[in-house]
Scaffold this motif. Structure first.
Motif: not given
Length: 452
Positions: A426-439
């Motif tokens: 997600s290139a450090g994007n916290m919202n996208q990273a959380a979405e990928l992790l399902g949290i």
């Protein structure tokens, strides 16, 4: 009295500009002047005047008024709701009638009478504010009508049929509902369906993503504020609870609330009243709550991260939306549904999805659930060159093998690697990273802090 209205004055006579500026400054919010009508569009975009005082006759055309009519037409093209007052030394009945028909609000002759000019400008400011309010009301009505359209939910799997059965049982109730499910499962769609099937379907449906509200803006967004409550509070504003009163309030990502925000929300729900910022008296509200979260909210209660008494208030009924990987043949149904829509949107002649591609879609684990499938189909439709989508048209991440799973079963290491991978993708994007992790984003921040 408070000064109201931003005024733009356009005249090629600098003495006129100086005199009008001097006259209006004590009575209005702001005044801008220009001798160049070519700059009107710039001022409309940057200054956003409530009223434009426009000279009818410029140097190139001393008396006919045609230049003024030319710029009036331009102004109304840029903003159909603009309020324009003509000013001219060559006023006559014919020009006045023509000006009003062309869209001017009023007409001020030179030389002017001070009190009459001030009254004309004041009326014009009020007209502009009324037009804005009507425009805002139309937008709210349009949004309300849009929300009332029955959403379409695709699914025939046992888990979805069970969900539909529960929703059907709730259609005549006013109970508060908590929707649980991973990111991308369609919690907002289910919330909209619950609203459309409820006794409040003809009342407002107001949605707010609690995870996107900074804590310092929580009260003003949900509860509103009075004029003068803080520096920029130039007039009173209703909060989401008041706007939704009589209808339904959808609080998305409720698991992201801080303890302080949870406490304020609980008080509003328990008392069925809110107090605007800067107000001394409470305002009664009547809302049906639908809340949603992708977090394990019961685990959060056990850890002390979410108030148990608040949970009791919002989960009279809990609905669990299954992840896509547990919905079997629904993957094929959804894929074909999205394919038809995107083929129309992008004007692509695509007849279907090959058996091998469908098999690959069904074997994929879909961490982003229905939303990820929708994006995958859209991307495939855009890039496809054939009449049938093949496996090569889908850029899906490879599934993790059993052997690689067994290599390191240390939970902390697994979490660390998963978070690192999500942040990388997600290139450090916290919202996208959380979405990928399902949290939730809140949970992601907590895990990062825990893992240092």
């Amino acid at each position: 009295m408070e000064k109201q209205g931003k005024i733009l004055i356009v005249d090629d006579n600098e003495d006129i500009l100086f005199a009008l500026n001097l006259l209006l400054q004590p009575h209005v919010e702001k005044v801008k002047v220009t001798t160049q009508p070519e700059r009107i569009e710039h001022f409309m975009n940057t200054f956003q005047p409530d009223v434009i005082l426009l000279d009818m006759n410029f140097n190139r055309d001393a008396s006919s008024g045609n230049e003024g009519f030319f710029w009036l037409e331009k102004i109304l093209q840029w903003d159909a709701q603009a309020v324009v007052i003509f000013i001219t030394a060559y006023a006559d009945t014919e020009k006045t009638v023509r000006a009003i028909k062309a869209g001017a609000t009023d007409f001020i002759p030179k030389p002017w009478e001070k009190e009459k000019l001030l009254a004309t400008v004041s009326s014009a400011v009020q007209l502009r504010q009324s037009r804005k309010e009507i425009q805002d009301l139309k937008k709210q009505v349009a949004a309300l009508e849009s929300n009332r359209r029955m959403p379409e939910i695709i699914g025939e799997s046992p888990a979805m049929l069970s969900l539909f059965e529960t929703i059907d049982k709730l259609k005549d109730t006013d109970a508060n509902i908590l929707i649980l499910g991973e990111n991308g499962t369609g919690k907002d769609v289910v919330a909209n369906l619950l609203f459309c099937c409820s006794p409040r379907a003809d009342k407002p449906f107001v949605q707010i993503d609690l995870g996107s509200i900074p804590e310092q803006l929580f009260e003003s967004e949900l509860f509103g504020y009075e004029k003068g409550a803080f520096t920029d509070a130039k007039k009173e504003k209703e909060g989401r609870f008041e706007i939704a009163s009589g209808g339904t309030l959808f609080l998305d990502e409720i698991g992201n609330l801080s303890p302080a925000m949870q406490s304020k929300l609980l008080t509003a729900i328990e008392k069925q009243e809110i107090v605007r910022l800067g107000a001394t008296q409470p305002t009664s509200i009547n809302v049906r709550l639908i809340c949603a979260t992708n977090a394990d909210i019961h685990e959060m209660v056990a850890r002390g991260d979410f108030r148990q008494d608040l949970l009791y208030r919002i989960n009279t009924i809990e609905l669990h939306i299954p992840p896509l990987r547990e919905r079997g043949n629904d993957i094929e149904l959804l894929a074909n549904y999205f394919l038809q829509g995107f083929a129309r949107k992008y004007k692509k002649e695509i007849r279907g999805i090959s058996a091998s591609a469908l098999r690959r879609l069904k074997e994929y684990h879909w961490p982003g659930n229905v939303r990820e499938l929708q994006h995958a189909i859209e991307r495939a439709v855009i890039l496809a060159s054939g009449l049938v989508l093949s496996p090569d048209d889908f850029m899906l991440k490879p599934a993790v093998s059993r052997r690689s799973k067994a290599e390191n079963l240390n939970l902390e290491n697994i979490e660390r690697k998963a978070i690192e991978k999500a942040l990388e993708q997600s290139a450090g994007n916290m919202n996208q990273a959380a979405e990928l992790l399902g949290i939730s984003r809140f949970t992601l921040y907590r895990k990062i802090e825990k893992l240092k």
